[in-house]
Every structure is written in structure tokens, then in C-alpha cells.
Design an enzyme around this catalytic site. Structure first.
Site, PDB file in Angstrom:
ATOM      1  N   HIS B  85      24.909  21.222 -13.306  1.00 44.76           N
ATOM      2  CA  HIS B  85      24.647  21.653 -14.681  1.00 44.76           C
ATOM      3  C   HIS B  85      23.601  22.772 -14.663  1.00 44.76           C
ATOM      4  CE1 HIS B  85      23.197  21.524 -18.831  1.00 44.76           C
ATOM      5  NE2 HIS B  85      24.393  21.050 -19.101  1.00 44.76           N
ATOM      6  N   GLU B 133      29.574  27.372 -18.803  1.00 43.98           N
ATOM      7  CA  GLU B 133      28.513  27.287 -19.810  1.00 43.98           C
ATOM      8  C   GLU B 133      27.583  28.483 -19.657  1.00 43.98           C
ATOM      9  OE1 GLU B 133      27.250  23.113 -21.265  1.00 43.98           O
ATOM     10  OE2 GLU B 133      26.407  23.407 -19.267  1.00 43.98           O
TER      11      GLU B 133
END
Lengths: 214, 214, 214, 214
Positions: B85, B133
Site C-alpha cells: 500500500h 492508487e
């Protein structure tokens, strides 16, 4: 074939090795280059050898104390850089950033990786070349092309599957010309080596033995 | 569509959000799941919701104090894990290692990345899914599918070019059902979201609004 | 004496070890505690044993995917945490941040370090305790108090020179009660141990042998 | 007073700044030095200025591709090194290792830290000097000696409490001679500065203004 001699932080004389690399490069079809430590790039480049950096950071001009800026290693004389060597593994996002930093400074790039899956990943970032170096073989004198030929062939295939323009080098355990030929037979377009030359009693002799069969 | 609600280290009640995710999952065609902190996985999984870890380390059983072991998050109730992430960027070799650790423990994997080039790299490592992202949009409430639709389409294309079996999720700025539909139209098979649900006054209402147009 | 059993990511049953630690704690003057993985804290704490985390990050509530938040491990039942274990070395600024995060969540702290100089540094950050663990002895079964007693005495002295309120634990190679007594004789107020208990065929028996001479 | 000009990765001409630092050093009682990037150490040292490295790694001669070896920066002409600058925060164990590597190569050391607690920790590792630089003031032009004088006084006190031989520098926001005097009044024996000189239109003029009140 492209032969890149990585001096790591070995206690060798970088100028002596650089002169040997330069001279042997002139005697052979292969392209030879040397990668000294950042603080030695300038004196190595002054010998006329093709000089590479061992690493650049994913940074631009600015507030990055202690960082290795692509533009600065280029200014000191480097024409290319290793990225993500197994002794300096980086985050995926930072490998991407380092490749782009090197492109910005007109440095050629070789992104290193451990295995075929990571070679595919490295190729997806658009470097000029990738290098497969199984960590367990580094510094052993056992060439990857003998110990694990499949890994080289699979790395060549993985890179080609992602980007056909990215050529593959082969590292770890390369010591003589047979190893280089074996790597070429498996599809590699060059080799990375280090201790076999940098720690040799006579680096020039070691290099000549390396390129002799080519 | 797959909708993964990442609780990060927000000060929400993880069980309350988990129950909302579980209930809305039962009312819709989409598959909803929630990713709590490691120390909350057990109590979240006990609600019956599909539970994911936020991270696993590239380690096996052994001497790894403070490490997040895939087998242990699975034992606590997780069925999948995020990897890399943008708030926990990892080395390329460690992303590879974490994907393999997760496979070993039968955890599904979503590898996150910033941009299409890194999505291609992530896909080369063989995860089940990748998630794009753009860091500059995370937490903004501006959905990537609106702010930069090309990045989603290019990510879908980059993943498909490397491995056609890896599906693409889309993160950053997703807040309502329109964003989810826009992501789907660009080829995404799911979304990652966080603050839009975890920080909502009424998480259940936020989730219902999210899946309503599907 | 304080005896902290670190379960690392060993393949032991954390509840079985926790129950043994709890029971032996009740039979002895020493204080015994156990440090499971984050995802096991809740089920370990439910046994009634004194439960510690293996690590906390220098973060607060917010956008920290994959982070280990002090408040969350406390919520799951931990009353203290290791910081900077030799298998999870942290930046100086992050050790400082983790000690402050733990204080904020009312967790006791043990900051680990390799040698007396680093023990002095760790003590300057204001933890409750520090632990000296020479990395070369970890997991060897050779107790630091035998292999290198000076390092324990110097660590006690280094900590006292910086902050007289910080007590010193001694780790690495502790396996039986003689090792614990030797550590105490050198000024240590406790021990960290791991494999000697967690990998024992009978953890309870191993613990009883450990505290018997006290 | 010791005045160390950190060139970071700014786009200045390192030799031009180095010559200015050298010349102003000769005109004043203060000791001035400059810290260029590693690849520029050699050409900077050739000007005759006192040259520092921005960073060294906790490594020895060997297999450390991309590492910054203390012996190599010394060989290129450096006489000292920054360690743990706020833009290159290191693990506690690695700061310790870097101080010892620098000692081995006869480099002077300045270990940077954020706040008085970390200054105490840094002093415990035995460097020649420590430097307190609150991260929130770096590059602001607001001197720490004005914005937060207590932090400088507390850093001086923290270092003295741990090791009376370690002197304290003060960084962040220093731009003129008043700032240097204020730092001296608070007990600092020098300053670190960067943008105030390296980004000045006329670095020599900026340096003269800096040392004029001394």
C-alpha cells in the site's frame, strides 16, 4: 556482449582497474565498463573508461542530504547506473523513480533482480537492461549459467514477455570466458561481475581471460 | 465488483464497520470485505465479514520479532491481504516475497502501486489483483476515475499486457456509487476505499450509497 | 526479576505458552509476561497472562495502512511493548516516536539495543527499561551473561550514567535459571528470552527451570 | 564557532561555493567547511576548503554496492561527515556503526537529531559533535534560535548530561550573523546551514554576512 565490472566497496585501486577495463575494451568486440563508488567516479572517468554509478536515488535537485543524484553522477562522468543491486534493494516505487531520474540525466540503466518474476517486474519499468543475480550465488565463483541455467533462460523469457526492447544481463559467480559464453548461449547480452576482476591479483589478466573466447 | 474497505489506523470501531460491511455484502451482487489492523483481525473476522490483512511481511515461521506472518493473519481469520500500500511501500524483492508468503498461507493478494508502469511490474509478480492508487489523490475525496481516468485505463492495459489473469482495482478518492461505476467503465473490477466509509458518520449508509448503482 | 517470553513468529501455540507463563508467574516472585504476534494479542490476553506487543510504530490514529498502532495493541490487551528488537531495528527518530506513542497508550516500554553505547542512547529516550542483546548470541543457547559478562555490566553502567530510573534487561542465549541468576548478579533486573521457552517441548517445564533458582 | 555549509543536492556550482567558503574561512576566526555530494568531494577538496561528506554508511571494505564507505570519502578528500541528517534518518544501530566507521577512517563526526531527547541519545554514541535541527524549521529561514530557543538550550544540556566532550551545533533556518550569535549565546559551538548560502545569489556575500558579527 556488455561486461560491467562492479567495484562495490572493495579495497582495490579504482584507477588501476579502470585502466585495465579501458585497455581490454579497446582490444575486443565486447563493450567493457566499470562501476566505482560515487566518490571515485570522477577520477575513474578521467581514465577514459566507460564509467557507471552503482546506484542513484529517486530524487531531483533539492533537499536530499546524503542522496545520490543522477545529474551529479553524470556530471562527474558516469554514463549509466545500476539500480536495485541485491546489496541495495529498493522499493518498487523507488526503482521506478530511479529509472526516471536516470533517464532525465541521460544515464543508461540496468535494474537488477533476484529471479525471473522480479526480472519481469523490473522490465515493466522501462530500463535499458535488467540483470538477474540469484543472491545465493553472488561472490561464490559458481556461475549462475552453470549452477542454475534455467534461471537465466527464464529471466530472458520473462523480460521478453513484458518488453522486447529490454536486454538481459547475467550476474553472480562469473569468473571466466566460458561463463560469459554460457550466459550468451542462454540469451544474455552481457554480464555483471565484481570480485572475479576487482579482487584479482592482476585485473587486466582476469579481464583478458574473460573476453578471450568472445 | 470487489469493494475493499481499508480501516488503516483510523479511530473507528472496527466491529461496527465490519458488521456494516457484512450486512451490505449480503444485500448486493458486489463482494465487500474489510481490512482492519492486525490486532483487530480476530474480532473482525468473528462478525462473519470477509476479512483482509493490511500487510504481510515476506517471512516464514522463525526469528522475526514484530513481523506480520501470513500464516498468523490467516489463523486469526483473514482470507486476503493488501501488499505494498502507498502508506507501506516495500522493496520489489519483498513484494515478491510477500506474494509468495500469502500464497503459502492461502491468502488472496492485492498488490498496490502508484502508476501504470508499477502496475505492470506488480502484475509480473503473480498476485490475484493489483490496485492503482495515485498517491496525490488518496484521502482527497476526488476519485481517480474522475481526476485522472487515463491512469485507470492505462493500469488496466498495463496489467493485461503482463498477465491477463490479474484483475485491477482502483483506489484513491472513491466516495460514492458513481465513482465505482466510473471505475468499472474504465475496466476496473473493484475499488479500494478507506476514509469514505471508515470516517463516515454512518458507515452502513455510506456503503449502501456506494453499492446502490451497481 | 522480570521475565519476558518473546514468541517471535515461531510455530508454537501462543495460548498454550501464554497459559504456562501465566501459571508459573503465579507460583513465583518473578514477574512473567509473554509477547505474541499482533494478530494473537487478543487471544493471548484473554488467558489472563501479562501480554506485551513485539513492536509498535511511531504513529497516531490516521492514514497508516499496515502500521502497528500503540492504542490498538493496548485495546487488544497488551500492557507493554518491545521497541527496536534486533530483528526489527528502527531509526533513532522512530524509536523516540515509538516510545512516545507507547506512553500515550499507557504501554510499558523495553527498548532493545546491541551494545552498551546503544543502551546509553536508548536510555536517553526515556523508556521504562532497556534490553541488551548482542546479535551474535541470539538463538545460540549461549547466555550473554556467560559469553560476555562485561557487556551486561557495561550496559547497566551506561544506562545508569544516562538515566538512573531506566532498568536493564539482558537477552540472548538465556536458557536456564543459572543464566537468570548470573544476569541478576551483573545488575540486570530481568531477562528477555524466546526459543528457550517457545521452542521447548514443554514450555511450562522450561519456565519452571528458569525461575526455580530465584 | 564552526560553520558547516551543506550543499544537499542543490543545483549550485559546488566549486564556486567551496571557494567562497575557503576564502571567508581565511578572513575570520570561525572555522568554515562545506559538505558536497559524494561524487563532488574530490573536486571540492581540491580547492583547499575543509570538505565534509553528507553521509557515510556503517560498512567496511567489501560487498556493499552503492554504499558510501568512510575510507573512500576520506580518500577523496573529506575530513568529516554528517550522520543521520533529518533528510537521511538512520537506524540507531547504523548511526552507531557509522560513527565507528568514520572513526576508523579518521573522519570527524556530526550526528544530527530532531530534539533534545534524541540529542542525548546521539551524544551517547560518542561522536565529536551533535546537531539539533527541528525538522519543521529546516529551509524556512526562521532560525531555531529565534523560533524555539529552548530547544537549543535543552539540546546543549542533554548532550552535556550524557557526555561533556560532545559539542552542539544548531541547524535549521540560520541565515545571518544574528542567528549565529543567538545560537552561540544558547551554548551552541557552531551552526549547520544550507539554503541560506547554497541558494544565495552571491554565496560569498551570504557567508561574509554570516560571520561578520563574530
Amino acid at each position: 556482449m556488455f561486461v560491467l565490472v562492479n567495484l562495490k566497496t572493495y579495497p582495490c585501486d579504482p584507477v588501476e582497474v579502470a585502466e585495465a577495463v579501458r585497455d581490454v575494451d579497446r582490444e575486443t568486440e565486447a563493450t567493457l565498463a566499470v562501476a566505482p563508488q560515487a566518490a571515485h567516479i570522477e577520477r575513474v572517468a578521467e581514465t577514459g573508461v566507460e564509467t557507471w554509478a552503482q546506484h542513484v536515488d529517486p530524487i531531483a535537485h533539492g533537499s536530499n542530504t546524503g542522496g545520490t543524484l543522477a545529474e551529479t553522477v553524470a556530471d562527474a562522468g558516469a554514463v549509466g547506473t545500476l539500480i536495485n543491486h541485491s546489496e541495495r534493494r529498493r522499493r518498487l516505487a523507488d526503482i521506478d523513480g530511479a529509472v526516471r531520474a536516470a533517464d532525465r540525466a541521460d544515464l543508461e540503466t540496468v535494474v537488477c533482480a533476484n529471479n525471473p518474476a522480479q526480472i519481469g517486474a523490473a522490465a515493466a519499468l522501462g530500463p535499458d537492461r535488467v540483470a538477474v543475480e540469484p543472491p545465493e550465488l553472488i561472490g561464490t565463483g559458481t556461475p549462475v549459467s552453470t549452477a542454475d541455467p534455467d534461471i537465466v533462460a527464464e529471466a530472458v523469457s520473462a523480460a521478453a514477455g513484458v518488453d522486447g526492447e529490454v536486454s538481459v544481463l547475467c550476474g553472480a559467480g562469473i569468473t571466466d570466458g566460458e561463463d560469459v559464453l554460457a550466459a550468451a548461449d542462454l540469451g544474455a547480452e552481457g554480464v555483471l561481475l565484481a570480485s572475479g576482476v576487482a579482487k584479482a591479483d592482476d585485473p587486466r589478466e582476469a579481464l583478458e581471460a574473460l573476453v578471450e573466447p568472445l
